[in-house]
Design a protein around this motif. Structure first.
Motif, short mmCIF file in Angstrom:
data_model
loop_
_atom_site.label_atom_id
_atom_site.label_comp_id
_atom_site.label_asym_id
_atom_site.label_seq_id
_atom_site.Cartn_x
_atom_site.Cartn_y
_atom_site.Cartn_z
N ALA A 42 0.68 -1.35 0.19
CA ALA A 42 0.25 0.05 -0.10
C ALA A 42 0.78 1.26 0.10
O ALA A 42 0.34 2.34 0.17
N GLY A 43 2.26 1.18 -0.32
CA GLY A 43 3.13 2.28 -0.51
C GLY A 43 4.06 2.33 0.44
O GLY A 43 4.42 1.51 1.37
N SER A 44 4.64 3.66 0.66
CA SER A 44 5.75 3.74 1.52
C SER A 44 5.33 4.96 2.67
O SER A 44 4.26 5.47 2.62
N ALA A 45 6.49 5.34 3.30
CA ALA A 45 6.22 6.28 4.44
C ALA A 45 5.50 7.52 3.83
O ALA A 45 5.87 7.96 2.82
N THR A 46 4.30 7.93 4.55
CA THR A 46 3.80 9.11 4.20
C THR A 46 3.52 9.89 5.09
O THR A 46 3.90 11.13 5.08
N LEU A 47 2.97 9.57 6.38
CA LEU A 47 2.81 10.55 7.50
C LEU A 47 4.11 10.88 8.24
O LEU A 47 4.24 12.23 8.20
N SER A 48 5.05 10.20 8.38
CA SER A 48 6.39 10.57 8.88
C SER A 48 7.18 11.45 8.05
O SER A 48 7.78 12.43 8.06
N MET A 49 6.97 11.14 6.57
CA MET A 49 7.54 12.01 5.45
C MET A 49 6.87 13.21 5.49
O MET A 49 7.55 14.38 5.19
N ALA A 50 5.33 13.36 5.85
CA ALA A 50 4.97 14.63 5.64
C ALA A 50 5.43 15.69 6.73
O ALA A 50 5.64 16.77 6.70
N TYR A 51 5.48 14.94 7.88
CA TYR A 51 5.97 15.68 9.08
C TYR A 51 7.43 16.16 8.75
O TYR A 51 7.55 17.35 9.02
N ALA A 52 8.12 15.34 8.17
CA ALA A 52 9.66 15.64 7.90
C ALA A 52 9.72 16.88 7.01
O ALA A 52 10.45 17.92 7.26
N ALA A 53 8.81 16.72 5.87
CA ALA A 53 8.77 17.81 4.83
C ALA A 53 8.23 18.99 5.35
O ALA A 53 8.97 20.03 4.89
N ALA A 54 7.29 18.87 6.07
CA ALA A 54 6.91 20.05 6.88
C ALA A 54 7.80 21.04 7.64
O ALA A 54 7.84 22.08 7.69
N ARG A 55 8.74 20.20 8.24
CA ARG A 55 9.65 20.86 9.01
C ARG A 55 10.77 21.39 7.98
O ARG A 55 11.15 22.64 8.41
N PHE A 56 11.12 20.81 7.01
CA PHE A 56 12.29 21.46 6.21
C PHE A 56 11.34 22.76 5.30
O PHE A 56 11.96 23.59 5.18
N VAL A 57 10.29 22.62 5.11
CA VAL A 57 9.51 23.88 4.52
C VAL A 57 9.47 25.04 5.95
O VAL A 57 10.01 26.02 5.20
N GLU A 58 9.22 24.47 6.85
CA GLU A 58 9.07 25.52 7.85
C GLU A 58 10.58 26.20 8.20
O GLU A 58 10.72 27.44 8.13
N SER A 59 11.58 25.19 7.88
CA SER A 59 12.89 25.85 8.08
C SER A 59 13.33 26.91 6.99
O SER A 59 13.78 27.90 7.16
N SER A 60 12.92 26.29 5.81
CA SER A 60 13.03 27.10 4.64
C SER A 60 12.35 28.55 4.70
O SER A 60 13.00 29.60 4.39
N LEU A 61 11.28 28.58 5.36
CA LEU A 61 10.38 29.80 5.25
C LEU A 61 10.97 30.67 6.58
O LEU A 61 11.18 32.19 6.18
N ARG A 62 11.51 30.10 7.50
CA ARG A 62 12.14 30.91 8.46
C ARG A 62 13.50 31.59 8.02
O ARG A 62 13.69 32.57 8.40
N ALA A 63 14.21 30.73 7.20
CA ALA A 63 15.37 31.29 6.59
C ALA A 63 15.09 32.27 5.53
O ALA A 63 15.78 33.69 5.55
#
Ligand SMILES: NC(=O)c1ccc[n+]([C@@H]2O[C@H](COP(=O)([O-])OP(=O)(O)OC[C@H]3O[C@@H](n4cnc5c(N)ncnc54)[C@H](O)[C@@H]3O)[C@@H](O)[C@H]2O)c1
Ligand SMILES: O=C(O)C[C@H](O)C(=O)O
Length: 362
Positions: free
Chosen positions: A262-283
């Motif tokens: 049924a696929g690969s990591a989605t929820l933990s990936m979304a969490y991780a990607a959101a952290r990277f987006v937030e870091s980019s926006l803060r920068a």
């Protein structure tokens, strides 16, 4: 035993920012520093592949960010419902949906950060490289549109195999004459998130305190956690180092097997990607203390692309933290040498694909 200590701990701020992101535009206390979010901040984020397993929870998390004014969701199908649903959340970001290639340009106009989780995920028995044949073309096409419509944006590539899709993206941007290596990122945050979680569990540490840099790439042995650089300083036995390293390297496969087709990591990936987006926006917003690991153009390990800690600034990568590669243990040094051949070949495969496509199109 490995009890090395000194490397700077950076990363807690990102975690805290995501944790606290529902309290808009205030002073955030992170335990080590304080920073202001600009009350005028209003950034545009686009997610390409937004109706998928990663795209949907990622869209929800980005919708919660106080730094986002517009959230553009693009997919080849089913994105209208996702956007309608999300738009009822009473957070400031304005959600818009864009379906299919004819709406891609509109989706990307004026966007500051583009996140690309579009593509197919693994099934049990597959490697990430087995996704190349489908995902290479998807990433190529989407990055061409980014080059045409928002060439200044930070580009976060999630689609696998990241070790090859990032070099593909770089070639496409070069062909379009808009390549800025400081703004192209392969998202490896999930490897850090996993490393932090597994180390905290094993050593009974407070999760928010733990930070493990993960270098190399994002597949198998190219994923290399530098456990000797763990903050806070931790003593590991040789067995613990080997067990944790292998678990972090195989964590994606652990999820693929548990999902059983049924696929690969989605929820933990979304969490991780959101952290990277937030870091980019803060920068982008002027925070001068933003560090993350990411797979970027690099000269820290005589390979053209390499994941390491980076300092993020308004213009993208402000510095590669090459000091993390100094003072490695023998285990880590050997692992760095061992990963280079595979990473080199994945990079060359991506570059070769993009160049061949460009010749064919000419
Ligand atoms: N970098 C990482 O750490 C990491 C972690 C997990 C998954 N991934 C990768 O992320 C990718 C997506 O995973 P998923 O679980 O969300 O898959 P998914 O199949 O659930 O979702 C993918 C979405 O992409 C869309 N899509 C396909 N082609 C498209 C195109 N040309 N334009 C726009 N959208 C398109 C699909 O319609 C679908 O909605 C996979 O390649 C997976 O391997 C990477
Ligand atoms: O393992 C996968 O195929 C998805 C992703 O790269 C992961 O690490 O979870």
């Amino acid at each position: 035993m490995n009890c090395e200590s000194e490397s700077s701990f950076l990363g807690k701020e990102s975690y805290a920012a995501l944790q606290n992101s529902s309290s808009p535009r205030s002073v955030k206390s992170t335990g080590r520093t304080q920073y202001h979010l600009n009350p005028q901040a209003s950034y545009k984020v686009a997610i390409l592949g937004a109706a998928g397993g990663i795209g949907q929870p990622l869209a929800l998390l980005v919708k919660m960010s106080p730094l986002v004014s517009s959230l553009n969701l693009y997919d080849i199908a089913n994105v209208k419902g996702v956007a309608a649903d999300l738009s009822h959340c009473n957070t400031p970001a304005q959600v818009s949906d864009f379906t299919g290639p004819s709406e891609l340009a509109d989706c990307l106009k004026g966007v500051n950060v583009v996140v690309i989780p579009a593509g197919v995920p693994r099934k049990p028995g597959m490697t990430r490289d087995d996704l190349f044949n489908i995902n290479a073309s998807i990433v190529k096409t989407l990055v061409e549109a980014v080059a045409d419509n928002c060439p200044e944006a930070f580009i976060h590539v999630i689609s696998n195999p990241v070790n090859s899709t990032v070099p593909i993206a770089a070639e496409v941007l070069k062909q379009k004459g808009v390549y800025d290596p400081k703004k192209l990122f392969g998202v490896t945050t999930l490897d850090v998130v996993r490393a932090n979680t597994f180390v905290a569990q094993k050593k009974n540490l407070r999760l928010i305190d733990v930070d493990v840099p993960v270098i190399g790439g994002h597949a198998g042995i190219t994923i290399l956690p530098l456990l000797s650089k763990t903050k806070p300083s931790v003593c590991f036995t040789d067995e613990e180092i080997h067990e944790l390293t292998v678990r972090i390297q195989n964590a994606g496969t652990e999820v693929v097997e548990a999902k059983a087709g049924a696929g690969s990591a989605t929820l933990s990936m979304a969490y991780a990607a959101a952290r990277f987006v937030e870091s980019s926006l803060r920068a982008l917003d002027g925070d001068g203390d933003v560090y993350e690991c990411a797979y970027v153009q690099s000269d820290v390990a005589d390979l053209p692309f390499f994941a390491s800690r980076i300092k993020l600034g308004k213009k993208g990568v402000e510095a590669l933290i090459s000091s993390d590669l100094q003072g490695l243990t023998e285990y880590e040094q050997k692992a760095v040498e061992a990963l280079k051949a595979e990473l080199k070949s994945s990079i060359e495969k991506g570059v070769g694909f993009a160049q061949k496509q460009s010749v064919a199109a000419a």
